[in-house]
Design an enzyme around this catalytic site. Structure first.
Site, PDB file in Angstrom:
ATOM      1  N   ASN A  99       6.377  -6.344   2.918  1.00  0.00           N
ATOM      2  CA  ASN A  99       6.737  -7.568   3.628  1.00  0.00           C
ATOM      3  C   ASN A  99       6.729  -8.707   2.609  1.00  0.00           C
ATOM      4  OD1 ASN A  99       7.004  -9.762   5.291  1.00  0.00           O
ATOM      5  ND2 ASN A  99       4.991  -9.568   6.259  1.00  0.00           N
ATOM      6  N   TRP A 100       7.921  -9.074   2.166  1.00  0.00           N
ATOM      7  CA  TRP A 100       8.002 -10.110   1.124  1.00  0.00           C
ATOM      8  C   TRP A 100       7.719 -11.510   1.666  1.00  0.00           C
ATOM      9  CZ3 TRP A 100      13.245  -8.848  -1.809  1.00  0.00           C
ATOM     10  CH2 TRP A 100      13.097  -7.630  -2.480  1.00  0.00           C
ATOM     11  N   LYS A 101       7.728 -11.659   2.973  1.00  0.00           N
ATOM     12  CA  LYS A 101       7.570 -12.985   3.599  1.00  0.00           C
ATOM     13  C   LYS A 101       8.650 -13.933   3.039  1.00  0.00           C
ATOM     14  CE  LYS A 101       2.829 -11.843   4.407  1.00  0.00           C
ATOM     15  NZ  LYS A 101       1.470 -12.270   4.694  1.00  0.00           N
TER      16      LYS A 101
ATOM     17  N   HIS B 178       4.403 -10.472  13.971  1.00  0.00           N
ATOM     18  CA  HIS B 178       3.505 -10.684  12.830  1.00  0.00           C
ATOM     19  C   HIS B 178       2.624 -11.901  13.136  1.00  0.00           C
ATOM     20  CE1 HIS B 178       2.069 -11.803   8.873  1.00  0.00           C
ATOM     21  NE2 HIS B 178       2.318 -10.571   8.505  1.00  0.00           N
TER      22      HIS B 178
ATOM     23  N   GLU C  64       1.735 -14.370  11.484  1.00  0.00           N
ATOM     24  CA  GLU C  64       2.269 -15.665  11.064  1.00  0.00           C
ATOM     25  C   GLU C  64       3.322 -16.167  12.058  1.00  0.00           C
ATOM     26  OE1 GLU C  64       3.275 -14.485   7.064  1.00  0.00           O
ATOM     27  OE2 GLU C  64       1.142 -14.251   6.655  1.00  0.00           O
TER      28      GLU C  64
ATOM     29  N   GLU D 234      -3.142  -5.404  11.937  1.00  0.00           N
ATOM     30  CA  GLU D 234      -3.383  -6.359  10.849  1.00  0.00           C
ATOM     31  C   GLU D 234      -4.382  -7.423  11.313  1.00  0.00           C
ATOM     32  OE1 GLU D 234       0.002  -6.718   7.843  1.00  0.00           O
ATOM     33  OE2 GLU D 234       0.616  -7.863   9.577  1.00  0.00           O
TER      34      GLU D 234
ATOM     35  N   GLY E 249      -3.617 -11.918   3.477  1.00  0.00           N
ATOM     36  CA  GLY E 249      -3.489 -12.891   2.385  1.00  0.00           C
ATOM     37  C   GLY E 249      -4.800 -13.506   1.948  1.00  0.00           C
TER      38      GLY E 249
ATOM     39  N   SER F 192      -4.288  -7.567   3.004  1.00  0.00           N
ATOM     40  CA  SER F 192      -4.830  -7.500   1.637  1.00  0.00           C
ATOM     41  C   SER F 192      -4.902  -6.081   1.069  1.00  0.00           C
ATOM     42  CB  SER F 192      -6.201  -8.184   1.556  1.00  0.00           C
ATOM     43  OG  SER F 192      -6.081  -9.554   1.875  1.00  0.00           O
TER      44      SER F 192
ATOM     45  N   GLY G 124       1.821  -7.191   1.972  1.00  0.00           N
ATOM     46  CA  GLY G 124       2.425  -8.484   1.648  1.00  0.00           C
ATOM     47  C   GLY G 124       2.396  -8.734   0.153  1.00  0.00           C
ATOM     48  N   GLY G 125       1.389  -9.479  -0.294  1.00  0.00           N
ATOM     49  CA  GLY G 125       1.303  -9.905  -1.696  1.00  0.00           C
ATOM     50  C   GLY G 125       1.506  -8.799  -2.712  1.00  0.00           C
TER      51      GLY G 125
HETATM   52  P1  PGA Z   1      -1.069  -9.307   2.585  1.00  0.00           P
HETATM   53  O1  PGA Z   1      -0.059  -9.491   3.829  1.00  0.00           O
HETATM   54  O2  PGA Z   1      -0.927  -7.887   2.122  1.00  0.00           O
HETATM   55  O3  PGA Z   1      -0.614 -10.296   1.574  1.00  0.00           O
HETATM   56  O4  PGA Z   1      -2.432  -9.573   3.112  1.00  0.00           O
HETATM   57  C1  PGA Z   1       0.097  -8.475   4.773  1.00  0.00           C
HETATM   58  C2  PGA Z   1       1.020  -8.936   5.889  1.00  0.00           C
HETATM   59  O5  PGA Z   1       0.976 -10.114   6.256  1.00  0.00           O
HETATM   60  O6  PGA Z   1       1.807  -8.142   6.425  1.00  0.00           O
END
Ligand code: PGA
Length: 253
Positions: free
Chosen positions: A9-11, A94, A96, A165, A171, A211, A231-232
């Site tokens: 997930n590149w966001k 998600h 966010e 999640e 994050g 994370s 994500g990251g």
């Molecule tokens: P993260 O993000 O791996 O940077 O914690 C995961 C996500 O939001 O899907």
């Protein structure tokens, strides 16, 4: 055993050209064939990811879509538009989107329904906040999110993916521990087996997200997860390829 998935997930990161470079590098990597690797770029980079997907043996995912098939909805993207770009998976709900863009359980449910009608695979994201966990509300929150998103038949439910999640782990470098991940997986699996059948519950991949990185993927793989939403640690193609290989090795796939 459910299908194993590693989803990037590149966001809101990477332009069209940066996505092209990423896919070129990913194509040089050996991705494990037993794991479905999915790249979810921003909408504007979907074309570049789609163009490089075949060479890198990955699948295309989107981070969101509209709850409507078409119409006067300025700024929205429909399932049909995503399908035209060879998208196979779409993240829904998600945290966010829920917390920053006001996505309610009801909107999440409408998106899941529309995606299933469009033969796209919804990746339903669930998870509790830190306050909810501290208040012992994790089980209640997960049940509420599942109840709201799954007014589905057994046949429909068997076509979705679930990503657990915990919001406090996204994050933050604070990964949930093995006990917390295992408890959440068991709760979700039990919910699905009770609502549908044990076979349906077994068929639905349940991923962990929050994370995930190279340092913790092996211990996370000891939990009953069917993959991860990353994500990251997915923003660098070599790192993400390493992560998918480490997951496959740890799971003995
Ligand atoms: P993260 O993000 O791996 O940077 O914690 C995961 C996500 O939001 O899907």
């Amino acid at each position: 055993m459910a299908q194993q998935l590693m989803i990037a997930n590149w966001k809101m990161n990477k332009t069209h050209d940066q996505a092209k470079d990423y896919m070129d590098i990913l194509a040089q990597e050996r991705l494990p064939s037993q794991v479905e690797v999915v790249i979810c770029p921003p909408f504007t980079a979907l074309g570049a990811v789609a163009a490089g997907a075949k060479a890198s043996l990955s699948m295309v995912g989107a981070q969101n879509c509209s709850w409507a098939a078409s119409g006067a909805l300025t700024g929205e993207i429909s399932p049909e538009m995503l399908m035209a770009l060879t998208v196979k998976y779409v993240l829904v709900g998600h945290s966010e989107r829920r917390s920053l863009f006001g996505e309610s359980d009801d909107i999440v449910a409408r998106k899941v329904q529309l995606l299933l009608q469009s033969a796209l695979i919804p990746v339903l994201c669930l998870g509790e906040t830190e306050q909810e966990r501290d208040g012992n509300l994790t089980e209640e929150v997960l049940r509420r999110q599942l109840d709201a998103a799954l007014p589905l038949t057994s046949d429909e439910a068997s076509k979705i993916v679930i990503a657990y999640e915990p919001v406090w782990a996204i994050g933050t470098s604070r990964t949930a521990n093995g006990e917390q991940v295992t408890a959440a997986m068991q709760l979700i699996r039990h919910y699905l087996a009770t609502k549908y059948t044990a076979a349906t519950a077994e068929a639905i991949p349940i991923l962990y997200g929050g994370s995930v990185n190279l340092g913790n993927i092996a211990s996370l793989a000891e939990c009953p997860i069917d993959g991860a939403l990353v994500g990251g640690a997915s923003l660098n193609p070599q790192d993400f390829a390493n992560l998918t290989r480490s997951f496959a090795v740890a799971k003995e796939l």
